[in-house]
Scaffold this motif. Sequence first.
Motif, PDB file in Angstrom:
ATOM      1  N   PRO A 247       0.832  -1.214   0.000  1.00  0.00           N
ATOM      2  CA  PRO A 247       0.000   0.000   0.000  1.00  0.00           C
ATOM      3  C   PRO A 247       0.866   1.264   0.000  1.00  0.00           C
ATOM      4  O   PRO A 247       1.967   1.268   0.548  1.00  0.00           O
ATOM      5  N   ARG A 248       0.328   2.329  -0.576  1.00  0.00           N
ATOM      6  CA  ARG A 248       1.049   3.606  -0.566  1.00  0.00           C
ATOM      7  C   ARG A 248       1.250   4.122   0.858  1.00  0.00           C
ATOM      8  O   ARG A 248       2.277   4.700   1.179  1.00  0.00           O
ATOM      9  N   PHE A 249       0.204   3.971   1.684  1.00  0.00           N
ATOM     10  CA  PHE A 249       0.257   4.453   3.074  1.00  0.00           C
ATOM     11  C   PHE A 249      -0.284   3.341   3.962  1.00  0.00           C
ATOM     12  O   PHE A 249      -1.260   2.688   3.599  1.00  0.00           O
ATOM     13  N   GLU A 250       0.314   3.199   5.121  1.00  0.00           N
ATOM     14  CA  GLU A 250      -0.082   2.116   6.014  1.00  0.00           C
ATOM     15  C   GLU A 250      -1.496   2.336   6.560  1.00  0.00           C
ATOM     16  O   GLU A 250      -1.848   3.456   6.930  1.00  0.00           O
ATOM     17  N   ALA A 251      -2.277   1.293   6.629  1.00  0.00           N
ATOM     18  CA  ALA A 251      -3.612   1.357   7.267  1.00  0.00           C
ATOM     19  C   ALA A 251      -4.174  -0.060   7.344  1.00  0.00           C
ATOM     20  O   ALA A 251      -3.875  -0.888   6.478  1.00  0.00           O
ATOM     21  N   ASP A 252      -4.982  -0.295   8.374  1.00  0.00           N
ATOM     22  CA  ASP A 252      -5.678  -1.581   8.464  1.00  0.00           C
ATOM     23  C   ASP A 252      -6.839  -1.533   7.452  1.00  0.00           C
ATOM     24  O   ASP A 252      -7.706  -0.655   7.543  1.00  0.00           O
ATOM     25  N   PRO A 253      -6.858  -2.459   6.475  1.00  0.00           N
ATOM     26  CA  PRO A 253      -7.868  -2.372   5.406  1.00  0.00           C
ATOM     27  C   PRO A 253      -9.301  -2.332   5.940  1.00  0.00           C
ATOM     28  O   PRO A 253     -10.134  -1.599   5.404  1.00  0.00           O
ATOM     29  N   LYS A 254      -9.568  -3.091   6.993  1.00  0.00           N
ATOM     30  CA  LYS A 254     -10.952  -3.150   7.514  1.00  0.00           C
ATOM     31  C   LYS A 254     -11.352  -1.808   8.126  1.00  0.00           C
ATOM     32  O   LYS A 254     -12.467  -1.329   7.931  1.00  0.00           O
ATOM     33  N   VAL A 255     -10.408  -1.203   8.882  1.00  0.00           N
ATOM     34  CA  VAL A 255     -10.708   0.102   9.506  1.00  0.00           C
ATOM     35  C   VAL A 255     -10.874   1.156   8.407  1.00  0.00           C
ATOM     36  O   VAL A 255     -11.817   1.956   8.434  1.00  0.00           O
ATOM     37  N   LEU A 256      -9.981   1.123   7.430  1.00  0.00           N
ATOM     38  CA  LEU A 256     -10.065   2.102   6.339  1.00  0.00           C
ATOM     39  C   LEU A 256     -11.412   1.983   5.618  1.00  0.00           C
ATOM     40  O   LEU A 256     -12.093   2.983   5.391  1.00  0.00           O
ATOM     41  N   GLU A 257     -11.803   0.756   5.314  1.00  0.00           N
ATOM     42  CA  GLU A 257     -13.082   0.565   4.613  1.00  0.00           C
ATOM     43  C   GLU A 257     -14.254   1.079   5.442  1.00  0.00           C
ATOM     44  O   GLU A 257     -15.199   1.662   4.921  1.00  0.00           O
ATOM     45  N   ARG A 258     -14.177   0.850   6.775  1.00  0.00           N
ATOM     46  CA  ARG A 258     -15.284   1.256   7.648  1.00  0.00           C
ATOM     47  C   ARG A 258     -15.411   2.795   7.688  1.00  0.00           C
ATOM     48  O   ARG A 258     -16.497   3.335   7.558  1.00  0.00           O
ATOM     49  N   ILE A 259     -14.292   3.476   7.850  1.00  0.00           N
ATOM     50  CA  ILE A 259     -14.397   4.939   7.961  1.00  0.00           C
ATOM     51  C   ILE A 259     -14.741   5.570   6.605  1.00  0.00           C
ATOM     52  O   ILE A 259     -15.495   6.533   6.538  1.00  0.00           O
ATOM     53  N   VAL A 260     -14.205   4.996   5.543  1.00  0.00           N
ATOM     54  CA  VAL A 260     -14.506   5.536   4.207  1.00  0.00           C
ATOM     55  C   VAL A 260     -15.998   5.332   3.902  1.00  0.00           C
ATOM     56  O   VAL A 260     -16.675   6.242   3.410  1.00  0.00           O
ATOM     57  N   ALA A 261     -16.522   4.144   4.222  1.00  0.00           N
ATOM     58  CA  ALA A 261     -17.947   3.888   3.971  1.00  0.00           C
ATOM     59  C   ALA A 261     -18.802   4.876   4.767  1.00  0.00           C
ATOM     60  O   ALA A 261     -19.734   5.488   4.222  1.00  0.00           O
ATOM     61  N   ALA A 262     -18.453   5.081   6.044  1.00  0.00           N
ATOM     62  CA  ALA A 262     -19.248   6.007   6.886  1.00  0.00           C
ATOM     63  C   ALA A 262     -19.140   7.434   6.349  1.00  0.00           C
ATOM     64  O   ALA A 262     -20.141   8.150   6.232  1.00  0.00           O
ATOM     65  N   GLY A 263     -17.926   7.852   6.003  1.00  0.00           N
ATOM     66  CA  GLY A 263     -17.714   9.227   5.544  1.00  0.00           C
ATOM     67  C   GLY A 263     -18.470   9.531   4.256  1.00  0.00           C
ATOM     68  O   GLY A 263     -19.102  10.584   4.125  1.00  0.00           O
TER      69      GLY A 263
END
Length: 280
Positions: A212-228
């Motif tokens: 990945p370009r930037f570190e992140a937990d995929p599940k957390v990223l998906e959750r916040i992106v979906a909510a946002g």
Amino acid sequence: MATFDGLPPLREVIDAHGLVAKKSMGQNFLLDLNLTSKIARMAGDLTACDVLEVGPGPGGLTRGLLGEGARKVLAVEKDLRAMGALADIAARYPGRLDVLNADALDIDPLERLEKPVRVVSNLPYNIGTELLVRWLTPPEWPPYWSSLTLMFQREVAERIVAQPGSKKFGRLAILSQWRSTARIVMELPPEAFTPPPKVHSSVVHIEALPAPRFEADPKVLERIVAAGFNQRRKMLRASLKGISADIEDRLTAAGIKPTDRAEQISIEAWCALAREVARG
Ligand code: SAM
């Protein structure tokens, strides 16, 4: 008229096998073999790769892929009526075309493919986005595929390559660009297809990055992106309220203004926020 592979022109194939396009199957066929060979070339060098093609239909793109030297093509087609046409192509390229009469949503292509794998498809519009999201969210990264070369409705293609600040920037752009590069490589008018769809189409080429370009937990990223993006007109401090009670502090710690909206935030900042949220 002679074709590059000696097989009949696609109009004849369609007539011979009674492949009248069905709307319910998302069937808009490409009949120009020059065009399907060009799309196959957009995927890069195929000679050392296995290729997954979803929805070969009468086989125009399949013939392009094999003609461009793909080591092997796994073609997954739901419509039983296309099997005869595809069998003729398999006979022309012994051992290089594996045809599966199945729903692409139900199969595990890895059982039948050797890496490196490139995915090249003129996708049925009704399942295109769902397949793309599955390919972009595998259990591990890098995924089994090294590239995806896919035909979409232009509007979907624009969402895939959208940049922050654009109305089209959202979940698809973040999923497509966080761990891959994504660009539009070809535009096609409705008349390129038989029958012509209502909308313009674009071919998108996505290459998986090794990490990945930037570190992140995929599940957390998906959750916040979906909510946002679920409430994209709201400020993030409101749309992300359900993520954590102290979301304003976490937004600030990630360098994001709590009054910003989802579409204004870069992928780097989304990943910073995912790391803040994952702190627990
Ligand atoms: N590749 C051909 C071409 O370029 O001319 C046909 C493309 S057409 C847009 C989409 C194809 O996907 C059709 O052949 C259709 O039957 C097939 N299809 C639709 N739903 C499918 C599914 N769930 N799984 C596999 N194939 C599917």
